[in-house]
Write a protein that holds these residues in place. Structure first.
Motif, short mmCIF file in Angstrom:
data_model
loop_
_atom_site.label_atom_id
_atom_site.label_comp_id
_atom_site.label_asym_id
_atom_site.label_seq_id
_atom_site.Cartn_x
_atom_site.Cartn_y
_atom_site.Cartn_z
N HIS A 94 3.11 4.52 -2.57
CA HIS A 94 2.25 4.45 -3.75
C HIS A 94 2.28 3.04 -4.36
O HIS A 94 1.24 2.47 -4.70
CB HIS A 94 2.68 5.47 -4.80
CG HIS A 94 2.28 6.87 -4.45
ND1 HIS A 94 2.78 7.98 -5.10
CD2 HIS A 94 1.43 7.34 -3.50
CE1 HIS A 94 2.25 9.07 -4.58
NE2 HIS A 94 1.44 8.71 -3.61
N GLY A 126 0.57 0.65 -1.98
CA GLY A 126 -0.86 0.89 -2.03
C GLY A 126 -1.50 0.27 -3.25
O GLY A 126 -2.55 -0.37 -3.17
N ILE A 184 -4.34 -2.76 -3.32
CA ILE A 184 -5.61 -2.60 -4.04
C ILE A 184 -5.78 -3.71 -5.06
O ILE A 184 -6.85 -4.33 -5.16
CB ILE A 184 -5.66 -1.22 -4.73
CG1 ILE A 184 -5.72 -0.10 -3.68
CG2 ILE A 184 -6.87 -1.12 -5.66
CD1 ILE A 184 -5.53 1.29 -4.24
N ILE A 216 -7.90 -3.44 0.43
CA ILE A 216 -8.17 -2.45 -0.62
C ILE A 216 -8.22 -1.05 -0.01
O ILE A 216 -7.65 -0.08 -0.54
CB ILE A 216 -9.49 -2.77 -1.35
CG1 ILE A 216 -9.37 -4.11 -2.09
CG2 ILE A 216 -9.84 -1.66 -2.34
CD1 ILE A 216 -10.69 -4.61 -2.66
N ILE A 217 -8.93 -0.92 1.12
CA ILE A 217 -9.04 0.39 1.79
C ILE A 217 -7.67 0.88 2.26
O ILE A 217 -7.31 2.04 2.05
CB ILE A 217 -10.01 0.29 2.99
CG1 ILE A 217 -11.43 0.03 2.49
CG2 ILE A 217 -9.97 1.57 3.83
CD1 ILE A 217 -12.41 -0.33 3.59
N GLY A 232 -5.66 2.13 -0.52
CA GLY A 232 -6.04 3.50 -0.88
C GLY A 232 -5.46 4.51 0.06
O GLY A 232 -4.99 5.58 -0.37
N PHE A 236 -1.82 4.87 -0.76
CA PHE A 236 -1.60 5.54 -2.04
C PHE A 236 -1.78 7.05 -1.92
O PHE A 236 -1.04 7.83 -2.52
CB PHE A 236 -2.55 4.99 -3.10
CG PHE A 236 -2.27 5.49 -4.48
CD1 PHE A 236 -1.25 4.93 -5.25
CD2 PHE A 236 -3.00 6.54 -5.03
CE1 PHE A 236 -0.98 5.38 -6.53
CE2 PHE A 236 -2.74 7.01 -6.30
CZ PHE A 236 -1.71 6.43 -7.05
N TYR A 237 -2.76 7.47 -1.10
CA TYR A 237 -3.04 8.89 -0.97
C TYR A 237 -2.41 9.52 0.27
O TYR A 237 -2.68 10.68 0.58
CB TYR A 237 -4.56 9.13 -0.95
CG TYR A 237 -5.20 8.83 -2.27
CD1 TYR A 237 -5.03 9.69 -3.35
CD2 TYR A 237 -5.96 7.68 -2.44
CE1 TYR A 237 -5.60 9.41 -4.58
CE2 TYR A 237 -6.55 7.39 -3.67
CZ TYR A 237 -6.37 8.27 -4.73
OH TYR A 237 -6.92 7.98 -5.94
#
Length: 243
Positions: A98, A101, A105, A234-235, A238, A241-242
């Motif tokens: 997290h 990530g 981002i 950035i992708i 994400g 993070f998820y």
């Protein structure tokens, strides 16, 4: 159908690596998890794939490789690998992913903002000693989360390396670290008959995917490629993070 999906996912990762120079693990690992592919086998398959794709890329960009930088990065990575193993054992994985990530981002978004505002800034971290630290972080994230390319990409953008130099150093670094990773995965028992069978199917297909990726890369300008790299960060941020 599951076998076809696995092969398509892995080939897509190889295409991403060929075009942008990094990121196949961050694309393929979550997708392979979605189709229920074994985590250890995924790790072994992507580790081998990364090494196979890096070899021709290293040859292609060999004229742009700064071998002194690669040597320092790899030296740092050797110390970073056990740090990554400790990271897995002692720190909650979701927390680390997290935070990483969010960083990707934020960094990617800020870098894109500077490009669109035409504010390039000055090169940072000029001293050679930073190469060892970048390598250490790369080794740690590589052994822990298959993400050893991202720290080198961020480091290269901070130092404002030209795209060709960044790709050359990145691929040479991948080859050196990839050999260590594949050997360690073999020794750890990550390789199975299924991994070998998949590689025997995928390797011939790389002779189509890699030239196609090189063709795509050749038709993208350096400035546009830099923007795409920040978008990928950035992708990938994400996805982490998820994850």
């Amino acid at each position: 159908m599951s076998l076809i999906l696995i092969i398509l996912i892995v080939l897509f990762g190889a295409l991403v690596r060929t075009v942008f120079g990094f990121g196949e693990a961050l694309v393929t690992m979550p997708l392979l998890a979605l189709v229920g592919f074994n985590l250890q086998e995924s790790t072994a398959l992507i580790g081998a794939l990364g090494l196979l794709v890096a070899l021709p890329a290293t040859i292609k960009f060999r004229a742009h490789i700064d071998f002194a930088v690669v040597r320092r990065l790899v030296t740092g990575s050797l110390f970073g690998v056990p740090v990554g193993i400790l990271l897995i054992k002692m720190v909650d994985t979701s927390l680390v992913l997290h935070l990483l990530g969010l960083f990707l981002i934020g960094y990617g978004s800020y870098s894109l903002y500077k490009i669109f505002r035409r504010r390039s800034g000055k090169p940072r971290l000029r001293a050679n000693g930073w190469d060892y630290l970048a390598g250490l972080i790369s080794g740690a994230l590589g052994s822990a989360y298959n993400s050893h390319g991202v720290p080198v990409v961020i480091y290269g953008t901070l130092k404002h390396w030209p795209v060709e130099k960044l790709r050359g150093i990145l691929q040479a670094h991948f080859v050196c670290v990839g050999i260590i990773v594949v050997v360690s995965q073999l020794a750890s028992g990550f390789w199975t008959i299924k991994v070998v069978q998949l590689l025997l199917i995928i390797i011939p297909l790389l002779f189509i995917v890699i030239p196609f990726g090189n063709w795509l890369s050749a038709h993208v300008s350096r400035e546009t490629l830099v923007k795409y790299i920040y978008m990928l960060l950035i992708i990938f941020g994400g996805l982490m993070f998820y994850r």
